[in-house]
Design an enzyme around this catalytic site. Structure first.
Site, PDB file in Angstrom:
ATOM      1  N   ARG A  47      -3.638  26.768  -9.477  1.00 26.62           N
ATOM      2  CA  ARG A  47      -3.353  25.315  -8.928  1.00 26.62           C
ATOM      3  C   ARG A  47      -2.561  24.612  -9.903  1.00 26.62           C
ATOM      4  O   ARG A  47      -3.205  24.251 -10.994  1.00 26.62           O
ATOM      5  CB  ARG A  47      -4.637  24.484  -8.546  1.00 26.62           C
ATOM      6  CG  ARG A  47      -5.443  25.318  -7.221  1.00 26.62           C
ATOM      7  CD  ARG A  47      -4.509  25.232  -6.222  1.00 26.62           C
ATOM      8  NE  ARG A  47      -5.418  25.467  -4.911  1.00 26.62           N
ATOM      9  CZ  ARG A  47      -4.791  25.648  -3.534  1.00 26.62           C
ATOM     10  NH1 ARG A  47      -3.270  25.657  -3.462  1.00 26.62           N
ATOM     11  NH2 ARG A  47      -5.481  26.090  -2.606  1.00 26.62           N
TER      12      ARG A  47
ATOM     13  N   GLU B   2      -5.650  35.491   3.993  1.00 25.23           N
ATOM     14  CA  GLU B   2      -5.903  35.223   2.673  1.00 25.23           C
ATOM     15  C   GLU B   2      -7.058  36.349   2.329  1.00 25.23           C
ATOM     16  O   GLU B   2      -7.176  37.046   1.248  1.00 25.23           O
ATOM     17  CB  GLU B   2      -6.834  34.021   2.413  1.00 25.23           C
ATOM     18  CG  GLU B   2      -5.559  32.810   2.450  1.00 25.23           C
ATOM     19  CD  GLU B   2      -5.955  31.676   1.687  1.00 25.23           C
ATOM     20  OE1 GLU B   2      -7.131  31.517   1.383  1.00 25.23           O
ATOM     21  OE2 GLU B   2      -5.106  31.026   1.385  1.00 25.23           O
TER      22      GLU B   2
ATOM     23  N   ALA C  15      -8.631  28.936   2.821  1.00 26.05           N
ATOM     24  CA  ALA C  15      -8.074  27.651   3.441  1.00 26.05           C
ATOM     25  C   ALA C  15      -6.721  27.896   3.941  1.00 26.05           C
ATOM     26  O   ALA C  15      -5.803  28.640   3.496  1.00 26.05           O
ATOM     27  CB  ALA C  15      -8.319  26.695   2.336  1.00 26.05           C
TER      28      ALA C  15
ATOM     29  N   PRO D 243      -9.390   8.512   0.564  1.00 26.22           N
ATOM     30  CA  PRO D 243      -8.642   7.769   1.527  1.00 26.22           C
ATOM     31  C   PRO D 243      -8.046   6.303   1.012  1.00 26.22           C
ATOM     32  O   PRO D 243      -7.511   5.685   1.805  1.00 26.22           O
ATOM     33  CB  PRO D 243      -9.808   7.390   2.608  1.00 26.22           C
ATOM     34  CG  PRO D 243     -11.064   7.617   1.692  1.00 26.22           C
ATOM     35  CD  PRO D 243     -10.706   8.877   0.794  1.00 26.22           C
ATOM     36  N   GLY D 244      -8.180   6.332  -0.314  1.00 26.07           N
ATOM     37  CA  GLY D 244      -7.567   5.028  -0.870  1.00 26.07           C
ATOM     38  C   GLY D 244      -6.126   5.272  -0.850  1.00 26.07           C
ATOM     39  O   GLY D 244      -5.520   4.047  -1.150  1.00 26.07           O
TER      40      GLY D 244
ATOM     41  N   ARG E  76       0.858  -1.317  -0.192  1.00 18.55           N
ATOM     42  CA  ARG E  76      -0.098   0.016   0.101  1.00 18.55           C
ATOM     43  C   ARG E  76       0.838   1.142  -0.004  1.00 18.55           C
ATOM     44  O   ARG E  76       1.664   1.452   1.041  1.00 18.55           O
ATOM     45  CB  ARG E  76      -0.841   0.039   1.343  1.00 18.55           C
ATOM     46  CG  ARG E  76      -2.043  -1.090   1.243  1.00 18.55           C
ATOM     47  CD  ARG E  76      -2.960  -0.743   0.246  1.00 18.55           C
ATOM     48  NE  ARG E  76      -3.999  -1.917   0.074  1.00 18.55           N
ATOM     49  CZ  ARG E  76      -4.110  -2.702  -0.733  1.00 18.55           C
ATOM     50  NH1 ARG E  76      -3.131  -2.978  -1.662  1.00 18.55           N
ATOM     51  NH2 ARG E  76      -5.126  -3.775  -0.825  1.00 18.55           N
ATOM     52  N   GLU E  77       0.592   2.006  -1.047  1.00 18.57           N
ATOM     53  CA  GLU E  77       1.349   3.202  -1.038  1.00 18.57           C
ATOM     54  C   GLU E  77       0.582   4.367  -0.551  1.00 18.57           C
ATOM     55  O   GLU E  77      -0.421   4.512  -1.032  1.00 18.57           O
ATOM     56  CB  GLU E  77       1.895   3.602  -2.451  1.00 18.57           C
ATOM     57  CG  GLU E  77       2.796   2.580  -2.870  1.00 18.57           C
ATOM     58  CD  GLU E  77       2.838   2.763  -4.684  1.00 18.57           C
ATOM     59  OE1 GLU E  77       3.894   2.023  -4.979  1.00 18.57           O
ATOM     60  OE2 GLU E  77       1.949   3.264  -5.173  1.00 18.57           O
TER      61      GLU E  77
ATOM     62  N   GLU F 258      -6.135  31.827   8.688  1.00 19.41           N
ATOM     63  CA  GLU F 258      -5.878  32.019   7.165  1.00 19.41           C
ATOM     64  C   GLU F 258      -7.189  33.047   6.645  1.00 19.41           C
ATOM     65  O   GLU F 258      -6.869  33.662   5.663  1.00 19.41           O
ATOM     66  CB  GLU F 258      -6.386  30.380   6.901  1.00 19.41           C
ATOM     67  CG  GLU F 258      -5.306  29.460   6.999  1.00 19.41           C
ATOM     68  CD  GLU F 258      -3.933  29.877   6.011  1.00 19.41           C
ATOM     69  OE1 GLU F 258      -4.161  30.565   5.377  1.00 19.41           O
ATOM     70  OE2 GLU F 258      -2.965  29.447   6.543  1.00 19.41           O
TER      71      GLU F 258
ATOM     72  N   LEU G  14      -3.072  25.105   5.259  1.00 19.76           N
ATOM     73  CA  LEU G  14      -2.597  23.881   5.717  1.00 19.76           C
ATOM     74  C   LEU G  14      -2.401  24.000   7.297  1.00 19.76           C
ATOM     75  O   LEU G  14      -2.099  25.246   7.794  1.00 19.76           O
ATOM     76  CB  LEU G  14      -1.092  23.483   5.234  1.00 19.76           C
ATOM     77  CG  LEU G  14      -0.939  23.475   3.930  1.00 19.76           C
ATOM     78  CD1 LEU G  14       0.336  23.372   3.372  1.00 19.76           C
ATOM     79  CD2 LEU G  14      -1.791  21.984   3.484  1.00 19.76           C
TER      80      LEU G  14
ATOM     81  N   GLU H 138      -0.359  33.408  -3.439  1.00 19.34           N
ATOM     82  CA  GLU H 138      -1.072  34.263  -2.834  1.00 19.34           C
ATOM     83  C   GLU H 138      -1.105  35.559  -3.248  1.00 19.34           C
ATOM     84  O   GLU H 138      -2.151  36.364  -3.291  1.00 19.34           O
ATOM     85  CB  GLU H 138      -0.459  34.369  -1.207  1.00 19.34           C
ATOM     86  CG  GLU H 138      -0.803  33.090  -0.519  1.00 19.34           C
ATOM     87  CD  GLU H 138      -0.542  33.231   1.167  1.00 19.34           C
ATOM     88  OE1 GLU H 138       0.138  34.428   1.417  1.00 19.34           O
ATOM     89  OE2 GLU H 138      -0.669  32.318   1.658  1.00 19.34           O
TER      90      GLU H 138
END
Length: 221
Positions: A78, A111, A90, A129-130, A51-52, A107, A92, A157
Site C-alpha cells: 500500500r 484476487e 477486496a 466520516p469526518g 467542509r472539505e 473480486e 472498488l 495485483e
C-alpha cells in the site's frame, strides 16, 4: 437573543434538529477513484463553515472461511503507508450498476481464485466520516471452491501474496497490531462475534444505507 441564534457569544444548542444544508460547493480535484470538493455548510447559530469532502467509489471486502476454519488473507503493498499490509480480498465498486454482492464475488475470484456457496453481510464501515463518504461492506463467504485466478490486471495485483491462516491466528494478529486494515479488523472481529453466538450476519442483499453514489455519478452519469 441575536439574529444569528446566539447569546453572549454562545451558540444555542439545537439538539439534533439543525439541517446542515450545503450553501455552495466547489470541486477541487476529480480523479479516477476519488474527488475532493469544498462545501460551505449552514451551521447552528446562523453561520457557515467550510467542509472539505473526499468522495469515494466505495468498496467491498470478503472474509472467506474454508472448511478447516482458515481465513484467506492477502499481503499487498500500500503506497500511501509505504508497506505491505495483511488484508481481506477486496475491490472498488467501480463498475456502473454492479450489485455489491456481485462485486464481492468477482473480486474473490480475481484476487484469490475462489468462489463461495454461501454469502452474508458482516458489517458496513464508514471509514472516516469526518472528511470522506467512503464506505465499505464486508461480506462473509463460506463453502469455498477453487476456480483459478485470471492474469493480473494491475501492478499491485501482480505482487499479491495469498495465504490461509487459522481463524484464531488471524484474530490474534488483529490484537497484536499485525492486521491494521480497517475492513479486515472489522470483518474478523465480526466473525468472532458470530462464532461466539453474540451476533448473526445479515442477508447478502441487506440494505446499505451509506453506500457512496456521488463519485460513481461523476464517472458514469
Amino acid at each position: 437573543m441575536s439574529a444569528d441564534n446566539t447569546h453572549d457569544g454562545e451558540i444555542e444548542r439545537t439538539d439534533g434538529t439543525h439541517r446542515f444544508a450545503t450553501v455552495t460547493s466547489q470541486d477541487v480535484y476529480v480523479g479516477k477513484i476519488l474527488a475532493l470538493r469544498a462545501d460551505e455548510v449552514a451551521m447552528p447559530g446562523g453561520g457557515q463553515a467550510r467542509r472539505e469532502v473526499v468522495e469515494h467509489l466505495g468498496a467491498v471486502s470478503v472474509v472467506a472461511l474454508d472448511a478447516d476454519d482458515q481465513v484467506v488473507l492477502i499481503h499487498q503493498y500500500r503506497y500511501p503507508v509505504g508497506r505491505r499490509l495483511w488484508e481481506l480480498p477486496a475491490g472498488l465498486l467501480d463498475i456502473a450498476g454492479e450489485d455489491p454482492l456481485r462485486t464481492a464475488q468477482r473480486e474473490l475470484a480475481e484476487e484469490v481464485g475462489l468462489a463461495a456457496g454461501t454469502w452474508s453481510v458482516l458489517a458496513d464501515i464508514a471509514s472516516s466520516p469526518g472528511f470522506t463518504d467512503q464506505s465499505e461492506r464486508v461480506f462473509l463467504a463460506r463453502e469455498l471452491t477453487e476456480v483459478g485466478r485470471p492474469a493480473a490486471t494491475g501492478d499491485e495485483e501482480a505482487d499479491l501474496v495469498i495465504r490461509r491462516f487459522p481463524f484464531d491466528e488471524a484474530l490474534r494478529m488483529v490484537f497484536a497490531g499485525e492486521i491494521v486494515n480497517a475492513p479486515a479488523v472489522a470483518g474478523l472481529l465480526a466473525v468472532h462475534a458470530v462464532r461466539s453466538g453474540a451476533a448473526e450476519p445479515r442477508s447478502a442483499s441487506a440494505q446499505w444505507i451509506d453506500r457512496p453514489h456521488r463519485m460513481s455519478s461523476r464517472l458514469h452519469g
